[in-house]
Design a protein around this motif. Structure first.
Motif, PDB file in Angstrom:
ATOM      1  N   ARG A 161       0.957  -1.228   0.128  1.00  0.00           N
ATOM      2  CA  ARG A 161      -0.044  -0.207  -0.016  1.00  0.00           C
ATOM      3  C   ARG A 161       0.945   1.265   0.151  1.00  0.00           C
ATOM      4  O   ARG A 161       0.361   2.389  -0.265  1.00  0.00           O
ATOM      5  N   GLN A 162       2.117   0.976   0.499  1.00  0.00           N
ATOM      6  CA  GLN A 162       2.946   2.249   0.500  1.00  0.00           C
ATOM      7  C   GLN A 162       3.182   2.746  -1.018  1.00  0.00           C
ATOM      8  O   GLN A 162       3.206   4.045  -1.062  1.00  0.00           O
ATOM      9  N   ASP A 163       3.164   1.988  -2.000  1.00  0.00           N
ATOM     10  CA  ASP A 163       3.316   2.395  -3.412  1.00  0.00           C
ATOM     11  C   ASP A 163       2.349   3.302  -3.902  1.00  0.00           C
ATOM     12  O   ASP A 163       2.428   4.129  -4.790  1.00  0.00           O
ATOM     13  N   LEU A 164       1.182   3.265  -3.094  1.00  0.00           N
ATOM     14  CA  LEU A 164      -0.143   4.062  -3.393  1.00  0.00           C
ATOM     15  C   LEU A 164      -0.064   5.218  -3.333  1.00  0.00           C
ATOM     16  O   LEU A 164      -0.913   6.336  -3.562  1.00  0.00           O
ATOM     17  N   LYS A 165       0.919   5.724  -2.354  1.00  0.00           N
ATOM     18  CA  LYS A 165       0.894   7.081  -1.672  1.00  0.00           C
ATOM     19  C   LYS A 165       1.126   8.162  -2.760  1.00  0.00           C
ATOM     20  O   LYS A 165       0.808   9.386  -2.549  1.00  0.00           O
ATOM     21  N   THR A 166       1.712   7.660  -3.758  1.00  0.00           N
ATOM     22  CA  THR A 166       2.004   8.569  -4.746  1.00  0.00           C
ATOM     23  C   THR A 166       0.892   9.110  -5.735  1.00  0.00           C
ATOM     24  O   THR A 166       0.790   9.943  -6.494  1.00  0.00           O
ATOM     25  N   LEU A 167      -0.380   8.259  -5.509  1.00  0.00           N
ATOM     26  CA  LEU A 167      -1.392   8.255  -6.449  1.00  0.00           C
ATOM     27  C   LEU A 167      -2.132   9.408  -6.052  1.00  0.00           C
ATOM     28  O   LEU A 167      -1.813   9.974  -4.957  1.00  0.00           O
ATOM     29  N   THR A 168      -3.017  10.126  -6.754  1.00  0.00           N
ATOM     30  CA  THR A 168      -3.949  11.195  -6.860  1.00  0.00           C
ATOM     31  C   THR A 168      -4.573  11.032  -5.492  1.00  0.00           C
ATOM     32  O   THR A 168      -5.132   9.882  -5.336  1.00  0.00           O
ATOM     33  N   LYS A 169      -4.731  12.142  -4.765  1.00  0.00           N
ATOM     34  CA  LYS A 169      -5.467  12.040  -3.426  1.00  0.00           C
ATOM     35  C   LYS A 169      -7.098  12.117  -3.907  1.00  0.00           C
ATOM     36  O   LYS A 169      -7.398  12.698  -4.788  1.00  0.00           O
ATOM     37  N   SER A 170      -7.843  11.481  -3.022  1.00  0.00           N
ATOM     38  CA  SER A 170      -9.111  11.593  -3.262  1.00  0.00           C
ATOM     39  C   SER A 170      -9.730  12.842  -2.811  1.00  0.00           C
ATOM     40  O   SER A 170      -9.189  13.630  -1.868  1.00  0.00           O
ATOM     41  N   THR A 171     -10.766  13.269  -3.368  1.00  0.00           N
ATOM     42  CA  THR A 171     -11.395  14.693  -3.244  1.00  0.00           C
ATOM     43  C   THR A 171     -12.829  14.433  -2.601  1.00  0.00           C
ATOM     44  O   THR A 171     -13.348  15.467  -2.026  1.00  0.00           O
ATOM     45  N   GLN A 172     -12.993  13.235  -2.122  1.00  0.00           N
ATOM     46  CA  GLN A 172     -14.325  12.772  -1.396  1.00  0.00           C
ATOM     47  C   GLN A 172     -14.457  13.354  -0.055  1.00  0.00           C
ATOM     48  O   GLN A 172     -13.339  13.036   0.577  1.00  0.00           O
ATOM     49  N   ILE A 173     -15.426  13.877   0.125  1.00  0.00           N
ATOM     50  CA  ILE A 173     -15.713  14.282   1.527  1.00  0.00           C
ATOM     51  C   ILE A 173     -16.700  13.201   2.111  1.00  0.00           C
ATOM     52  O   ILE A 173     -17.903  12.939   1.614  1.00  0.00           O
ATOM     53  N   GLY A 174     -16.468  12.662   3.309  1.00  0.00           N
ATOM     54  CA  GLY A 174     -17.457  11.581   3.919  1.00  0.00           C
ATOM     55  C   GLY A 174     -17.288  10.503   3.257  1.00  0.00           C
ATOM     56  O   GLY A 174     -16.571  10.299   2.097  1.00  0.00           O
ATOM     57  N   SER A 175     -17.576   9.226   4.013  1.00  0.00           N
ATOM     58  CA  SER A 175     -17.155   8.152   3.543  1.00  0.00           C
ATOM     59  C   SER A 175     -18.272   7.612   2.468  1.00  0.00           C
ATOM     60  O   SER A 175     -19.459   7.638   2.803  1.00  0.00           O
ATOM     61  N   VAL A 176     -17.891   6.931   1.728  1.00  0.00           N
ATOM     62  CA  VAL A 176     -18.660   6.316   0.773  1.00  0.00           C
ATOM     63  C   VAL A 176     -18.249   5.003   0.414  1.00  0.00           C
ATOM     64  O   VAL A 176     -16.952   4.646   0.426  1.00  0.00           O
ATOM     65  N   ARG A 177     -19.330   4.052  -0.130  1.00  0.00           N
ATOM     66  CA  ARG A 177     -18.895   2.614  -0.181  1.00  0.00           C
ATOM     67  C   ARG A 177     -18.244   2.522  -1.847  1.00  0.00           C
ATOM     68  O   ARG A 177     -19.104   3.066  -2.489  1.00  0.00           O
ATOM     69  N   TYR A 178     -17.326   1.761  -1.738  1.00  0.00           N
ATOM     70  CA  TYR A 178     -16.675   1.466  -3.257  1.00  0.00           C
ATOM     71  C   TYR A 178     -16.478  -0.065  -3.333  1.00  0.00           C
ATOM     72  O   TYR A 178     -15.736  -0.649  -2.556  1.00  0.00           O
ATOM     73  N   VAL A 179     -17.410  -0.490  -4.055  1.00  0.00           N
ATOM     74  CA  VAL A 179     -16.881  -1.886  -4.408  1.00  0.00           C
ATOM     75  C   VAL A 179     -16.409  -1.925  -5.811  1.00  0.00           C
ATOM     76  O   VAL A 179     -16.930  -1.533  -6.784  1.00  0.00           O
ATOM     77  N   MET A 180     -15.406  -2.812  -5.989  1.00  0.00           N
ATOM     78  CA  MET A 180     -14.963  -2.851  -7.369  1.00  0.00           C
ATOM     79  C   MET A 180     -15.121  -4.305  -7.812  1.00  0.00           C
ATOM     80  O   MET A 180     -15.082  -5.180  -7.386  1.00  0.00           O
ATOM     81  N   HIS A 181     -15.733  -4.471  -9.209  1.00  0.00           N
ATOM     82  CA  HIS A 181     -15.474  -5.657  -9.736  1.00  0.00           C
ATOM     83  C   HIS A 181     -14.429  -5.797 -10.812  1.00  0.00           C
ATOM     84  O   HIS A 181     -14.575  -4.787 -11.672  1.00  0.00           O
ATOM     85  N   ILE A 182     -13.651  -6.651 -10.977  1.00  0.00           N
ATOM     86  CA  ILE A 182     -12.541  -6.749 -11.844  1.00  0.00           C
ATOM     87  C   ILE A 182     -12.588  -8.093 -12.671  1.00  0.00           C
ATOM     88  O   ILE A 182     -12.817  -9.242 -12.108  1.00  0.00           O
ATOM     89  N   ASP A 183     -12.391  -7.962 -14.086  1.00  0.00           N
ATOM     90  CA  ASP A 183     -12.751  -9.207 -14.828  1.00  0.00           C
ATOM     91  C   ASP A 183     -11.499  -8.959 -15.827  1.00  0.00           C
ATOM     92  O   ASP A 183     -11.622  -8.092 -16.696  1.00  0.00           O
ATOM     93  N   MET A 184     -11.224 -10.131 -16.276  1.00  0.00           N
ATOM     94  CA  MET A 184     -10.167 -10.156 -17.361  1.00  0.00           C
ATOM     95  C   MET A 184     -11.049  -9.984 -18.585  1.00  0.00           C
ATOM     96  O   MET A 184     -12.144 -10.621 -18.611  1.00  0.00           O
ATOM     97  N   ASP A 185     -10.488  -9.503 -19.812  1.00  0.00           N
ATOM     98  CA  ASP A 185     -11.270  -9.332 -20.883  1.00  0.00           C
ATOM     99  C   ASP A 185     -10.952 -10.613 -21.749  1.00  0.00           C
ATOM    100  O   ASP A 185      -9.846 -11.184 -22.228  1.00  0.00           O
ATOM    101  N   CYS A 186     -11.955 -11.266 -22.097  1.00  0.00           N
ATOM    102  CA  CYS A 186     -12.110 -12.589 -22.832  1.00  0.00           C
ATOM    103  C   CYS A 186     -10.905 -13.475 -22.389  1.00  0.00           C
ATOM    104  O   CYS A 186      -9.978 -13.547 -23.251  1.00  0.00           O
TER     105      CYS A 186
END
Length: 991
Positions: A240-265
């Motif tokens: 997770r340390q590596d992620l520190k360089t990523l763009t910061k969230s501008t979201q205020i308040g907590s929101v639920r995020y569910v990701m669905h990831i799927d390989m293409d064909c």
DNA sequence: ATCCTCCCCTAC
DNA sequence: TAAGGTAGGGGAGGAT
């Protein structure tokens, strides 16, 4: 071993470990600041021997341009770069991977991945006979007059030298060349297992079955996520340390995020790694070789495609809203078109109307230029591992859906790191792509449904966030119902019949209206989903509820013995899976596909099942098992009673359900054994002076607490009987001989001919030699005893009145004493059988409480120690045919405290029968939802034990076991645990 | 009303 | 030639 071959999950952990270093190596390269391009992404090379450019230079090129350099050859190395390959090394190598180093140079020069075929050192012709690509040897002319000229490139100056070298080598040894020529087709002569009569068939079939791989890989990754989570501890996620360089969230308040990831064909993407030149073309993964091999297949002279098609259409009339099926009927059975199915096709192929599951012949009609590539099952596994390992570096809140697809709960991660969620998703996808060479898509939403919807938007090779601010109703409205999860062709047809085709349509109607079309539950789910609502949580650790194994391909028998042999194999297979899942079964189901009466004997699809009727038959066990002999014998019996002609079978499956956790069962056994030991000791003590009791109870038993043998068996049972009821033990023992368990069961015919003490030769044959002898010896012994005993018609009676020595194992195999249980011989659809089975099920709990365990325990103790566990299992089964007397639950009576008090006071250690009785009664309370009563009983019992039996670990264990059993049942039946305030206080037997 | 069994359907 | 498996959810309908 065989198992590993087909599902590969036997060495799960090891595989993961082995992959780790390689993956790290790959990703280190991926994040290399000197990276110039991603030209070779997903391509790995291994350099064999001296090359030009040198191995070091090739390594550098690969690293700088996104590829992977393998220091030794792996099964999935994309290419082996070589100039010449010594014959010895070639033996076990995949010739189709050997290419010249020039390919790398030329790709670099052209800045694109070129077709590697002109660079092959050996080529596979369509005869699949590999041959040397360079020059002509003297033997070649015999085989094939048309030999491809080496497609040498002008720039390829060093190849001339290679050519010469190679020719010399070949000329010097014509034998060797012959070997090379034969390699790929004959290296595995045993792999010609054409039908299920062949002993190697099942393995071969599973090895090549896409559906089998899809299913077992999926199940495997669900287990893998569990393992990762359990191994996690508090290690955290350094990545997770590596992620520190990523763009910061501008979201205020907590929101639920569910990701669905799927390989293409998925299958295509993996396959394209070794066929990079086919990228951008319509491609399909299939067993068919494509081209003329797919449009002019040899058809069995007796196969009647037209007739089969006709019948198929008739049978599936109500399924024709299913496009794939309808298309198959319309154009799939044409003349000599290939009936091989497409497992996966590229987006370019989809544009032409090609779909997964379509026949190749049919697809070629729509798109004659379709390229076919073979399966790469090892590759799928490897890529899937990489996908899971990559995601699991950041979080283990993963719900595995299949080998190439998962849900990930990102809420915590986003909150903790304050990163922009899509920045993370992009980073992750890029990492997956770099490591695997395969593209993937991801969708993010506030629940699983929306995440899935977002993935649909994202594909191919993209990502999409379904914003929280979005007007969900408006967003969902145009979505066709069919694209919601759980809505397939059948349901969507049903809905279209009442004028519903999009989510918007459903939004407009009432839930009641929808319920009248679908069932209650399905209507509710669909209704919510149409509004973008999905309340299901992610399921991180999934428990297996059923295990099965079936084969509906290649099933062609002529003799019963062939069927039997196959069933034994399949039985072993399904048992292995059961044991792997750490579960035991109580319900065994045999599924058989039988040729439909009107269907042609020869199927259109080679070795297919054609149009069939399906028959299901099941057997319910009283106690769960994972014994291959028990499972197989049930299956054999079910098959025998089905009376099906072997030559009409087209498919066979074994399904195991009503699974129980293996650990719980084991615990029970340990406890039971302990009791047996203790009672043995106690028995001794009636004649011998006090002595040390087993380790669990280090204190000598005070003389006054000893009880007489008769009493000690089941004080509680007796007490309850004394409280106004008859002792059911006695009743059962007196009236009922033991049932002849199916394990030794035979069909009706063999029953008729069987004399006392005979049993199913199937079963006998399955036993190991030494045990078979043992059984036979016991059988003789039994026969001798029963002949001498006038009343000896019922061995179980004898057993119960006085235990002879050696004990009559005959209990286990005397059909004369108990007619075969008829219900087991009836088709599962028989109402009579169902009635009997149900009766049996309700009786079972009752039996739990009243069976004569002491007798059984004694009996088991006297058996040879090495006797087969299946026999022990059988022998220790409760006697079945008990007259059904409704037993009031003593725990619900006013005086239960007195009973418990007396029980604990009288017994130094609890008797197994009493403990069983308690379990039975408590179980009834759980079922009857009498929580407060359970709470009171347990609290009182616990206090009793703590005060009166503080030194008796058997009591402690009995109590703890009872408590854990309750919790298990609570979870199972009520979905939550109980909170008990009292606990056993013992420093000796903690845990 | 609630349970159980036998299916059918769906997904990958 | 061809590899048409496997697990889970839930509805229908009967038993209790």
């Amino acid at each position: 071993m065989a198992r590993d071959e087909h599902n590969g999950f036997g060495d799960w952990g090891g595989y993961f470990e082995a992959k780790k270093s390689k993956l790290e190596e790959q990703f280190t390269a991926a994040s290399d600041p000197f990276r110039k391009s991603n030209l070779f992404a997903g391509i790995s090379i291994f350099v064999n021997g001296r090359t030009n450019p040198s191995a070091d230079e090739l390594k550098r090129i690969m690293m700088v341009h996104g590829g992977t350099y393998h220091h030794y050859e792996r099964p999935h190395t994309t290419f082996t770069i070589a100039t010449n390959v010594p014959d010895v090394k070639v033996r076990n190598m995949n010739l189709s991977k050997f290419i010249s180093a020039q390919w790398v140079v030329d790709c670099l020069e052209n800045e694109k991945i070129l077709d590697y075929k002109p660079y092959l050192l050996y080529t596979n012709q369509k005869t699949s006979q590999p041959r040397l690509n360079f020059g002509k040897s003297k033997n070649d002319s015999n085989n094939d007059s048309k030999l491809e000229e080496p497609p040498l490139k002008k720039s390829d100056s060093n190849l001339d030298g290679i050519l010469k070298e190679l020719q010399q080598a070949v000329a010097a040894s014509p034998e060797k060349e012959a070997k090379i020529t034969n390699l790929s087709t004959t290296s595995n002569p045993s792999h010609n297992a054409m039908s299920a009569v062949d002993p190697g068939f099942l393995t071969e079939f599973y090895k090549n079955s896409r559906l089998h791989h899809i299913a077992t890989l999926g199940a495997g990754f669900k287990q893998y996520v569990c393992e990762l989570r359990q191994a996690q501890g508090s290690k955290g996620f350094p990545k997770r340390q590596d992620l520190k360089t990523l763009t910061k969230s501008t979201q205020i308040g907590s929101v639920r995020y569910v990701m669905h990831i799927d390989m293409d064909c998925f299958f295509v993407s993996v396959g394209l790694r070794s066929h990079p030149e086919l990228r951008g073309l319509p491609v399909a993964v299939t067993h068919s070789k494509g081209g003329s091999a797919a449009t002019d297949v040899p058809v069995h002279p007796q196969a009647d495609r037209e007739a089969e098609l006709e019948l198929f259409a008739q049978r599936f009339e109500h399924h024709l809203h299913d496009n794939i099926k309808a298309d198959k009927v319309r154009s799939g059975f044409d003349k000599k078109m290939s009936l091989s199915e497409i497992a996966s096709c590229s987006y370019e192929a989809r544009k032409k109307g090609i779909r997964n599951g379509m026949f190749v012949g049919q697809a070629l009609k729509m798109c004659p230029e379709l390229k076919t590539i073979p399966y790469d099952f090892e590759g799928y596994k490897e890529v899937a591992f990489t996908l899971y390992n990559t995601v699991s570096q950041y979080t283990l809140n993963i719900e595995a859906v299949s080998c190439d697809e998962m849900f990930v709960e990102l809420t915590d991660l986003v909150d903790d790191l304050k990163v922009d969620v899509m920045a993370f998703v992009g980073y992750l996808r890029q990492e997956v792509h770099a490591k695997t060479g395969c593209p993937c898509s991801a969708g993010v939403g506030s629940n699983k449904l929306l995440a899935r919807m977002a993935t649909k938007e994202a594909k191919p090779n993209g990502q999409y966030l379904l914003d929280h601010d979005q007007d969900l109703l408006a967003y969902m409205a145009p979505t066709p119902l069919e694209s919601l999860p759980g809505v397939g062709s059948s349901m969507s047809y049903k809905l279209s019949q009442v004028g519903l085709s999009s989510c918007g349509d459903v939004q407009k109607i009432t839930l009641e209206k929808l319920e009248s079309v679908l069932g209650k539950k399905q209507a509710q789910t669909l209704y919510q989903n149409c509004q973008g609502v999905d309340t299901r949580p992610l399921n991180y650790e999934q428990q297996r509820k059923q295990v099965s194994a079936e084969a509906n391909y290649g099933i062609r028998f002529s003799k019963p013995i062939e069927v039997e042999n196959f069933l034994r194999q399949l039985g072993a297979e399904v048992t292995t899976r059961l044991i792997d899942a750490k579960r035991r079964t109580k319900s065994i189901n045999l599924k058989v596909m039988v040729r439909a009466a009107e269907a042609p004997v020869e199927t259109s699809k080679f070795m297919g099942h054609g149009v069939c009727d399906v028959i299901n038959k099941s057997s319910i066990l009283k106690h769960s098992t994972d014994d291959v002999n028990v499972i197989t014998s049930h299956v054999l019996k079910l098959m025998r009673e089905a009376h099906l002609p072997p030559n009409e079978l087209r498919g066979i499956g074994i399904h195991l359900s009503k699974l129980e956790d293996v650990n719980v069962v084991r615990k029970e056994n340990i406890l039971k054994k302990m009791f047996v030991k203790i009672t043995e000791k106690k028995k001794d003590q009636t004649t011998v002076e006090p002595q040390e009791v087993p380790a669990t109870n280090s204190k000598p038993i005070p003389e006054e607490t000893k009880v007489k043998p008769k009493e000690k068996t089941n004080v509680l049972s007796m007490l309850t009987a004394a409280a106004g009821r008859k002792s059911l033990n006695e009743d059962k023992v007196r009236n009922e001989p033991s049932r002849n368990y199916d394990f030794f069961g035979a069909d009706e015919s063999s029953l008729v001919s069987a004399s006392a003490g005979q049993f199913d030769p199937d079963i006998l044959a399955q036993l190991p030699d030494d045990i078979r002898r043992e059984v036979l010896t016991f059988k003789e012994e039994y026969l001798r005893i029963s002949e001498n005993d006038e009343t000896g018609r019922s061995p179980s009676k004898k057993l119960c009145t006085r235990i002879p020595s050696p004990p009559p194992l005959a209990l286990a195999f005397s059909p004369s004493s108990s007619p075969l249980n008829e219900s087991d011989l009836q088709p599962s659809t028989s109402k009579a059988a169902i009635a009997r089975l149900e009766k049996r099920a309700t009786r079972k709990e009752y039996e739990l409480g009243c069976r004569s365990d002491q007798i059984v325990s004694d009996y088991i103790e006297e058996l040879p120690k090495h006797i087969h566990p299946a026999l022990l299992d059988y022998i220790s089964r409760p006697v079945e045919e008990v007259p059904c007397i409704e037993e009031p639950n003593f725990l619900l009576q006013l005086d239960y405290k007195n009973l418990l008090n007396e029980w604990v006071t009288k017994e130094e250690v609890p008797a197994p029968a009493d403990v069983n009785l308690m379990h039975g009664q408590i179980y009834k309370l759980v079922k009857a939802d009498k929580m407060s009563q359970i709470y009171d009983v347990m609290k009182y019992l616990c206090r009793l034990i703590n005060s009166k039996r503080s030194n008796s670990c058997p009591w402690h264990m009995a109590y703890n076991h009872l408590e854990s059993d309750i919790q298990k049942k609570m979870i199972e039946l009520q979905g939550y645990n109980m909170h008990f305030t009292e606990t056993i206080r013992c420093y000796k037997c903690v845990g």
